[in-house]
Scaffold this motif. Sequence first.
Motif, PDB file in Angstrom:
ATOM      1  N   ALA A   1      -0.095  25.862   0.803  1.00  0.00           N
ATOM      2  CA  ALA A   1      -1.100  25.136   0.028  1.00  0.00           C
ATOM      3  C   ALA A   1      -0.859  25.438  -1.443  1.00  0.00           C
ATOM      4  CB  ALA A   1      -2.503  25.542   0.439  1.00  0.00           C
ATOM      5  N   ARG A   2      -0.701  24.392  -2.247  1.00  0.00           N
ATOM      6  CA  ARG A   2      -0.483  24.552  -3.691  1.00  0.00           C
ATOM      7  C   ARG A   2      -1.698  24.020  -4.440  1.00  0.00           C
ATOM      8  NH1 ARG A   2       4.701  23.407  -1.749  1.00  0.00           N
ATOM      9  NH2 ARG A   2       6.250  24.996  -2.323  1.00  0.00           N
ATOM     10  N   PHE A   3      -2.403  24.943  -5.072  1.00  0.00           N
ATOM     11  CA  PHE A   3      -3.592  24.611  -5.861  1.00  0.00           C
ATOM     12  C   PHE A   3      -3.186  24.593  -7.327  1.00  0.00           C
ATOM     13  CE2 PHE A   3      -7.413  25.867  -8.225  1.00  0.00           C
ATOM     14  CZ  PHE A   3      -8.333  24.942  -7.753  1.00  0.00           C
ATOM     15  N   THR A   4      -3.256  23.404  -7.957  1.00  0.00           N
ATOM     16  CA  THR A   4      -2.752  23.228  -9.322  1.00  0.00           C
ATOM     17  C   THR A   4      -3.869  22.788 -10.251  1.00  0.00           C
ATOM     18  OG1 THR A   4      -0.614  22.560  -8.397  1.00  0.00           O
ATOM     19  CG2 THR A   4      -0.997  22.116 -10.727  1.00  0.00           C
ATOM     20  N   ILE A   5      -4.005  23.476 -11.375  1.00  0.00           N
ATOM     21  CA  ILE A   5      -4.977  23.109 -12.408  1.00  0.00           C
ATOM     22  C   ILE A   5      -4.271  22.194 -13.396  1.00  0.00           C
ATOM     23  CG2 ILE A   5      -6.570  23.981 -14.162  1.00  0.00           C
ATOM     24  CD1 ILE A   5      -6.284  26.732 -12.637  1.00  0.00           C
ATOM     25  N   THR A   6      -4.716  20.952 -13.494  1.00  0.00           N
ATOM     26  CA  THR A   6      -4.049  19.985 -14.370  1.00  0.00           C
ATOM     27  C   THR A   6      -4.855  19.658 -15.626  1.00  0.00           C
ATOM     28  OG1 THR A   6      -5.025  18.118 -13.151  1.00  0.00           O
ATOM     29  CG2 THR A   6      -2.890  18.931 -12.395  1.00  0.00           C
ATOM     30  N   LYS A   7      -6.142  19.978 -15.650  1.00  0.00           N
ATOM     31  CA  LYS A   7      -6.953  19.661 -16.826  1.00  0.00           C
ATOM     32  C   LYS A   7      -8.127  20.630 -16.918  1.00  0.00           C
ATOM     33  CE  LYS A   7      -9.125  15.716 -19.179  1.00  0.00           C
ATOM     34  NZ  LYS A   7      -9.490  14.272 -19.050  1.00  0.00           N
ATOM     35  N   ALA A   8      -8.333  21.196 -18.091  1.00  0.00           N
ATOM     36  CA  ALA A   8      -9.474  22.081 -18.352  1.00  0.00           C
ATOM     37  C   ALA A   8      -9.787  21.992 -19.839  1.00  0.00           C
ATOM     38  CB  ALA A   8      -9.160  23.508 -17.932  1.00  0.00           C
ATOM     39  N   GLU A   9     -10.569  20.987 -20.207  1.00  0.00           N
ATOM     40  CA  GLU A   9     -10.814  20.692 -21.617  1.00  0.00           C
ATOM     41  C   GLU A   9     -12.299  20.813 -21.964  1.00  0.00           C
ATOM     42  OE1 GLU A   9      -9.316  16.826 -22.406  1.00  0.00           O
ATOM     43  OE2 GLU A   9      -7.207  17.385 -22.184  1.00  0.00           O
ATOM     44  N   MET A  10     -12.546  21.263 -23.193  1.00  0.00           N
ATOM     45  CA  MET A  10     -13.876  21.269 -23.790  1.00  0.00           C
ATOM     46  C   MET A  10     -13.763  20.675 -25.182  1.00  0.00           C
ATOM     47  SD  MET A  10     -15.403  25.032 -22.810  1.00  0.00           S
ATOM     48  CE  MET A  10     -16.039  25.399 -21.191  1.00  0.00           C
ATOM     49  N   SER A  11     -14.736  19.848 -25.564  1.00  0.00           N
ATOM     50  CA  SER A  11     -14.674  19.202 -26.873  1.00  0.00           C
ATOM     51  C   SER A  11     -16.084  18.918 -27.365  1.00  0.00           C
ATOM     52  CB  SER A  11     -13.864  17.900 -26.804  1.00  0.00           C
ATOM     53  OG  SER A  11     -14.447  17.002 -25.866  1.00  0.00           O
ATOM     54  N   LYS A  12     -16.186  18.671 -28.672  1.00  0.00           N
ATOM     55  CA  LYS A  12     -17.471  18.308 -29.256  1.00  0.00           C
ATOM     56  C   LYS A  12     -17.776  16.844 -28.979  1.00  0.00           C
ATOM     57  CE  LYS A  12     -17.423  21.738 -32.972  1.00  0.00           C
ATOM     58  NZ  LYS A  12     -17.508  21.958 -34.451  1.00  0.00           N
ATOM     59  N   ALA A  13     -19.058  16.555 -28.761  1.00  0.00           N
ATOM     60  CA  ALA A  13     -19.520  15.197 -28.497  1.00  0.00           C
ATOM     61  C   ALA A  13     -20.546  14.817 -29.562  1.00  0.00           C
ATOM     62  CB  ALA A  13     -20.119  15.091 -27.090  1.00  0.00           C
TER      63      ALA A  13
ATOM     64  N   HIS B   1     -24.025  13.729 -31.468  1.00  0.00           N
ATOM     65  CA  HIS B   1     -25.424  14.166 -31.394  1.00  0.00           C
ATOM     66  C   HIS B   1     -25.529  15.628 -30.959  1.00  0.00           C
ATOM     67  CE1 HIS B   1     -26.337   9.942 -31.926  1.00  0.00           C
ATOM     68  NE2 HIS B   1     -25.674   9.647 -30.829  1.00  0.00           N
ATOM     69  N   HIS B   2     -24.712  16.495 -31.543  1.00  0.00           N
ATOM     70  CA  HIS B   2     -24.777  17.932 -31.309  1.00  0.00           C
ATOM     71  C   HIS B   2     -24.655  18.250 -29.819  1.00  0.00           C
ATOM     72  CE1 HIS B   2     -25.946  18.403 -35.511  1.00  0.00           C
ATOM     73  NE2 HIS B   2     -26.855  17.461 -35.318  1.00  0.00           N
ATOM     74  N   ALA B   3     -23.666  17.703 -29.171  1.00  0.00           N
ATOM     75  CA  ALA B   3     -23.433  17.919 -27.747  1.00  0.00           C
ATOM     76  C   ALA B   3     -22.010  18.427 -27.529  1.00  0.00           C
ATOM     77  CB  ALA B   3     -23.668  16.637 -26.954  1.00  0.00           C
ATOM     78  N   LEU B   4     -21.789  18.973 -26.336  1.00  0.00           N
ATOM     79  CA  LEU B   4     -20.478  19.441 -25.921  1.00  0.00           C
ATOM     80  C   LEU B   4     -20.099  18.745 -24.621  1.00  0.00           C
ATOM     81  CD1 LEU B   4     -20.749  23.290 -26.573  1.00  0.00           C
ATOM     82  CD2 LEU B   4     -19.534  21.607 -27.956  1.00  0.00           C
ATOM     83  N   SER B   5     -18.818  18.451 -24.479  1.00  0.00           N
ATOM     84  CA  SER B   5     -18.340  17.748 -23.291  1.00  0.00           C
ATOM     85  C   SER B   5     -17.179  18.529 -22.681  1.00  0.00           C
ATOM     86  CB  SER B   5     -17.896  16.330 -23.646  1.00  0.00           C
ATOM     87  OG  SER B   5     -17.406  15.641 -22.507  1.00  0.00           O
ATOM     88  N   GLY B   6     -17.066  18.457 -21.355  1.00  0.00           N
ATOM     89  CA  GLY B   6     -15.984  19.134 -20.651  1.00  0.00           C
ATOM     90  C   GLY B   6     -15.457  18.290 -19.516  1.00  0.00           C
ATOM     91  N   SER B   7     -14.181  18.494 -19.172  1.00  0.00           N
ATOM     92  CA  SER B   7     -13.529  17.732 -18.113  1.00  0.00           C
ATOM     93  C   SER B   7     -12.511  18.625 -17.414  1.00  0.00           C
ATOM     94  CB  SER B   7     -12.846  16.483 -18.683  1.00  0.00           C
ATOM     95  OG  SER B   7     -12.205  15.743 -17.665  1.00  0.00           O
ATOM     96  N   TYR B   8     -12.682  18.828 -16.079  1.00  0.00           N
ATOM     97  CA  TYR B   8     -11.785  19.671 -15.294  1.00  0.00           C
ATOM     98  C   TYR B   8     -11.174  18.837 -14.165  1.00  0.00           C
ATOM     99  CZ  TYR B   8     -14.263  23.671 -17.418  1.00  0.00           C
ATOM    100  OH  TYR B   8     -14.818  24.571 -18.300  1.00  0.00           O
ATOM    101  N   THR B   9      -9.892  19.088 -13.868  1.00  0.00           N
ATOM    102  CA  THR B   9      -9.212  18.413 -12.756  1.00  0.00           C
ATOM    103  C   THR B   9      -8.288  19.405 -12.059  1.00  0.00           C
ATOM    104  OG1 THR B   9      -9.221  16.311 -13.965  1.00  0.00           O
ATOM    105  CG2 THR B   9      -7.761  16.471 -12.072  1.00  0.00           C
ATOM    106  N   VAL B  10      -8.341  19.407 -10.717  1.00  0.00           N
ATOM    107  CA  VAL B  10      -7.445  20.241  -9.919  1.00  0.00           C
ATOM    108  C   VAL B  10      -6.854  19.387  -8.799  1.00  0.00           C
ATOM    109  CG1 VAL B  10      -8.738  22.351 -10.401  1.00  0.00           C
ATOM    110  CG2 VAL B  10      -9.279  21.016  -8.361  1.00  0.00           C
ATOM    111  N   GLN B  11      -5.710  19.814  -8.297  1.00  0.00           N
ATOM    112  CA  GLN B  11      -5.043  19.144  -7.185  1.00  0.00           C
ATOM    113  C   GLN B  11      -4.720  20.172  -6.106  1.00  0.00           C
ATOM    114  OE1 GLN B  11      -1.602  17.218  -8.871  1.00  0.00           O
ATOM    115  NE2 GLN B  11      -2.780  15.554  -9.790  1.00  0.00           N
TER     116      GLN B  11
END
Length: 280
Positions: free
Chosen positions: A106-118, A120-130
């Motif tokens: 089994a190969r567990f791969t992290i392809t995306k782990a991002e945090m950024s400003k949004a 109206h004083h907000a923060l956004s994040g996006s994670y993806t694994v395979q």
Amino acid sequence: MTNHSARTPHLVSRMKLRSSLFSLGMGCALALLAGCASGGSGEETFPSPDYSYLPPLNLNVSQVDVSNQVQPDSDALSSHSPTNPADALALMGRQRLHAMGASGTARFTITKAEMSKAPHHALSGSYTVQLNLNDTASHHHGFITAHVQRTIDAPGKLGLEHNLHTLNTQLMDDMNVELEYQVRSHLASWLTDATGTPLNAATIQSQELSSTDLSGTPPAAPQPPASTVVTGATATADRAVGNTASTAGSWQKPADTETGQAPSAGRIHSPQPHMLTLPQ
């Protein structure tokens, strides 16, 4: 002639007053520095992530490999987070995916782990694994992708680190749910119990409600031919159709040759016209 002896006490008093004020100022400065030092030691601390308390996903493979393919970005906010998102995802993969089989990987791969400003004083994040499952010995292969994203309010009074920690915690909660859903929905044939025995829904047996046997042992079902694979749903549907056919055969009667209708049980037929005569 000036009397210097009369001015001496006043000069001494002024010097003593200046000395006292200087000592008081130094004391305040030292107290202020001590307060700053104690305040620095009371900064907010954040707990380390842990996912070992969640139900493990036991896989019919001999090993689980975890890798990170996320490219570091100097402009991203991930580096300012108390817990690096890629490290949290890797920890989740190691603690939740357990190898319980004799072969396969089994190969567990992290392809995306991002945090950024949004806006109206907000923060956004996006994670993806395979998750890629491969067992060449049994020609068995499987693949899923789990993706989550979230945006939160980030008030400035709480500090950047606090807001990033909150965002990461919520994203990891979402990812744990999404990963388990994807595995159970699309890789169910790879799951095993704690002893390594594959989980197979087709082996679950049921007992007919009309059965008078209350021992709890289900009746043995007829085995299909070796070339036929019968799922639980198909077996249940076939059983229902067979019961209907046998029940229908128990009450249907041959159709009447004249009317074309099946007579009901106990029905008395009248004689044909002109067959009866009145007594003389």
